[in-house]
Design a protein around this motif. Structure first.
Motif, PDB file in Angstrom:
ATOM      1  N   VAL A  11       0.841  -1.202   0.000  1.00 35.02           N
ATOM      2  CA  VAL A  11       0.000   0.000   0.000  1.00 35.02           C
ATOM      3  C   VAL A  11       0.875   1.251   0.000  1.00 35.02           C
ATOM      4  CG1 VAL A  11      -1.576   1.394   1.397  1.00 35.02           C
ATOM      5  CG2 VAL A  11      -2.051  -1.025   1.041  1.00 35.02           C
ATOM      6  N   LEU A  12       1.885   1.266   0.849  1.00 32.69           N
ATOM      7  CA  LEU A  12       2.792   2.415   0.914  1.00 32.69           C
ATOM      8  C   LEU A  12       3.524   2.608  -0.409  1.00 32.69           C
ATOM      9  CD1 LEU A  12       4.258   1.909   4.508  1.00 32.69           C
ATOM     10  CD2 LEU A  12       2.662   3.687   3.770  1.00 32.69           C
ATOM     11  N   ASP A  13       3.956   1.516  -1.027  1.00 36.11           N
ATOM     12  CA  ASP A  13       4.642   1.600  -2.321  1.00 36.11           C
ATOM     13  C   ASP A  13       3.694   2.123  -3.407  1.00 36.11           C
ATOM     14  OD1 ASP A  13       7.003   0.676  -1.283  1.00 36.11           O
ATOM     15  OD2 ASP A  13       6.706  -1.403  -1.905  1.00 36.11           O
ATOM     16  N   GLU A  14       2.424   1.674  -3.372  1.00 34.39           N
ATOM     17  CA  GLU A  14       1.452   2.094  -4.379  1.00 34.39           C
ATOM     18  C   GLU A  14       1.130   3.579  -4.226  1.00 34.39           C
ATOM     19  OE1 GLU A  14      -0.658   1.064  -7.785  1.00 34.39           O
ATOM     20  OE2 GLU A  14       0.716  -0.127  -6.573  1.00 34.39           O
ATOM     21  N   LEU A  15       1.039   4.059  -2.983  1.00 30.67           N
ATOM     22  CA  LEU A  15       0.807   5.482  -2.737  1.00 30.67           C
ATOM     23  C   LEU A  15       1.987   6.314  -3.222  1.00 30.67           C
ATOM     24  CD1 LEU A  15      -0.776   5.362   0.848  1.00 30.67           C
ATOM     25  CD2 LEU A  15      -1.957   5.913  -1.291  1.00 30.67           C
ATOM     26  N   ALA A  16       3.195   5.806  -2.999  1.00 32.93           N
ATOM     27  CA  ALA A  16       4.406   6.514  -3.441  1.00 32.93           C
ATOM     28  C   ALA A  16       4.496   6.540  -4.965  1.00 32.93           C
ATOM     29  CB  ALA A  16       5.650   5.850  -2.858  1.00 32.93           C
ATOM     30  N   TRP A  17       3.922   5.534  -5.615  1.00 36.78           N
ATOM     31  CA  TRP A  17       3.956   5.428  -7.073  1.00 36.78           C
ATOM     32  C   TRP A  17       3.021   6.435  -7.734  1.00 36.78           C
ATOM     33  CZ3 TRP A  17       6.974   3.077 -10.505  1.00 36.78           C
ATOM     34  CH2 TRP A  17       6.491   2.874 -11.806  1.00 36.78           C
ATOM     35  N   GLU A  18       1.955   6.838  -7.021  1.00 34.23           N
ATOM     36  CA  GLU A  18       0.981   7.780  -7.568  1.00 34.23           C
ATOM     37  C   GLU A  18       1.596   9.174  -7.662  1.00 34.23           C
ATOM     38  OE1 GLU A  18      -2.162   8.115  -8.692  1.00 34.23           O
ATOM     39  OE2 GLU A  18      -2.447   5.956  -8.836  1.00 34.23           O
ATOM     40  N   PRO A  19       1.650   9.774  -8.858  1.00 31.19           N
ATOM     41  CA  PRO A  19       2.287  11.090  -9.003  1.00 31.19           C
ATOM     42  C   PRO A  19       1.540  12.232  -8.316  1.00 31.19           C
ATOM     43  CG  PRO A  19       1.183  10.437 -11.045  1.00 31.19           C
ATOM     44  CD  PRO A  19       1.152   9.243 -10.137  1.00 31.19           C
ATOM     45  N   ASP A  20       0.224  12.070  -8.112  1.00 33.39           N
ATOM     46  CA  ASP A  20      -0.581  13.151  -7.524  1.00 33.39           C
ATOM     47  C   ASP A  20      -0.650  13.088  -6.003  1.00 33.39           C
ATOM     48  OD1 ASP A  20      -1.131  14.076 -10.059  1.00 33.39           O
ATOM     49  OD2 ASP A  20      -2.950  12.880 -10.255  1.00 33.39           O
ATOM     50  N   ILE A  21      -0.020  12.091  -5.419  1.00 28.82           N
ATOM     51  CA  ILE A  21      -0.140  11.890  -3.973  1.00 28.82           C
ATOM     52  C   ILE A  21       1.207  12.069  -3.282  1.00 28.82           C
ATOM     53  CG2 ILE A  21      -0.750  10.245  -2.154  1.00 28.82           C
ATOM     54  CD1 ILE A  21      -2.573   8.856  -4.139  1.00 28.82           C
ATOM     55  N   ASP A  22       1.192  12.801  -2.174  1.00 30.79           N
ATOM     56  CA  ASP A  22       2.352  12.871  -1.289  1.00 30.79           C
ATOM     57  C   ASP A  22       2.116  11.845  -0.186  1.00 30.79           C
ATOM     58  OD1 ASP A  22       4.384  13.376   0.447  1.00 30.79           O
ATOM     59  OD2 ASP A  22       3.975  15.511   0.698  1.00 30.79           O
ATOM     60  N   GLU A  23       2.767  10.690  -0.313  1.00 28.46           N
ATOM     61  CA  GLU A  23       2.497   9.587   0.614  1.00 28.46           C
ATOM     62  C   GLU A  23       2.850   9.913   2.060  1.00 28.46           C
ATOM     63  OE1 GLU A  23       6.725   9.075  -0.789  1.00 28.46           O
ATOM     64  OE2 GLU A  23       4.795   9.694  -1.619  1.00 28.46           O
ATOM     65  N   THR A  24       3.673  10.955   2.265  1.00 33.84           N
ATOM     66  CA  THR A  24       4.043  11.328   3.631  1.00 33.84           C
ATOM     67  C   THR A  24       2.880  11.993   4.364  1.00 33.84           C
ATOM     68  OG1 THR A  24       4.887  13.499   2.922  1.00 33.84           O
ATOM     69  CG2 THR A  24       6.435  11.651   2.935  1.00 33.84           C
ATOM     70  N   GLN A  25       1.832  12.402   3.628  1.00 32.59           N
ATOM     71  CA  GLN A  25       0.666  13.042   4.238  1.00 32.59           C
ATOM     72  C   GLN A  25      -0.388  12.027   4.678  1.00 32.59           C
ATOM     73  OE1 GLN A  25      -0.469  15.636   0.950  1.00 32.59           O
ATOM     74  NE2 GLN A  25       0.460  17.398   1.969  1.00 32.59           N
ATOM     75  N   ILE A  26      -0.191  10.773   4.317  1.00 33.67           N
ATOM     76  CA  ILE A  26      -1.229   9.764   4.561  1.00 33.67           C
ATOM     77  C   ILE A  26      -0.715   8.655   5.468  1.00 33.67           C
ATOM     78  CG2 ILE A  26      -2.760   8.069   3.465  1.00 33.67           C
ATOM     79  CD1 ILE A  26      -2.713   9.799   0.971  1.00 33.67           C
TER      80      ILE A  26
END
Length: 222
Positions: A11-26
């Motif tokens: 899940v963390l890797d998939e969030l990091a892969w999304e260009p529109d998402i800053d995974e550090t905020q989630i």
């Protein structure tokens, strides 16, 4: 069966892969395959993108979403401004019968109501509104109009499944009762479960879909 630790890593890797998402905020918590998302993002579209990213991960059985949308001061819009933008966007979308849809905005929450003929029109309305600046959440209360003549719903749905590369029709049973379709069987991911439901809703004369599909990783029933 995949462990919660493995699912969380993906899940963390998939969030990091999304260009529109800053995974550090989630924030991500996984318990028995149920993923809980938390945190703050600056647009409703980013919130939806995070949810979609999680649904693509194998082993995810459900999502509990607690991500909040907060716009910066420079981006703050009044409810009146948001309402005008919503109405204009619906007018421009040819897939949406805007004359049949009513719009209400309260503190950035957009409530859609009215009646449309097809489920794809209902979903198109929500998708169109969700990308607008100032929208914090969309409540889709649009209902479907009753039609008169039923078609061969079951056959059409199964043919739709067969055309979809990401839906295994062999493991899905389609049961029809009037204008209600019930899906039974098993799928390998939450995304596949939702795609099957979406395909069923696209069939003529379907007003409601009861999704009883179980999420089971393919290796579990090979």
């Amino acid at each position: 069966m995949r462990t919660d630790v493995e699912i969380k890593e993906d899940v963390l890797d998939e969030l990091a892969w999304e260009p529109d998402i800053d995974e550090t905020q989630i924030g991500v918590i996984v318990e028995n395959g149920v993923v809980t998302l938390s945190g703050v993002v600056d647009s409703y579209s980013k919130k939806l993108a995070a949810e979609k990213a999680v649904k693509r991960v194998k082993g995810v059985r459900a999502i509990a979403e607690d991500v909040e949308v907060k716009y910066g001061i420079s981006y703050k819009k009044t409810d009146k401004e948001v309402a005008k933008a919503v109405i204009k966007a619906l007018e421009w979308n040819s897939a949406v019968p805007d004359e049949d849809i009513k719009v209400k905005v309260e503190d950035g929450w957009v409530i859609l109501s009215g009646e449309v003929a097809w489920d794809y029109q209902k979903k198109a309305a929500k998708k169109t509104v969700g990308n607008l600046l100032g929208v914090k959440k969309v409540v889709n209360n649009i209902t479907l109009k009753k039609s008169i003549k039923p078609f061969e719903v079951k056959d059409r749905i199964r043919k739709a499944f067969a055309r979809m590369a990401n839906v295994d029709a062999e493991d899905i049973e389609v049961v029809t009762s009037g204008h209600t379709v019930t899906l039974k069987g098993r799928v390998s991911s939450l995304q596949e479960r939702e795609d099957a439901e979406a395909a069923a809703y696209m069939a003529p004369d379907v007003y409601d879909v009861v999704n009883e599909l179980k999420i089971q990783y393919r290796a579990e029933y090979a």
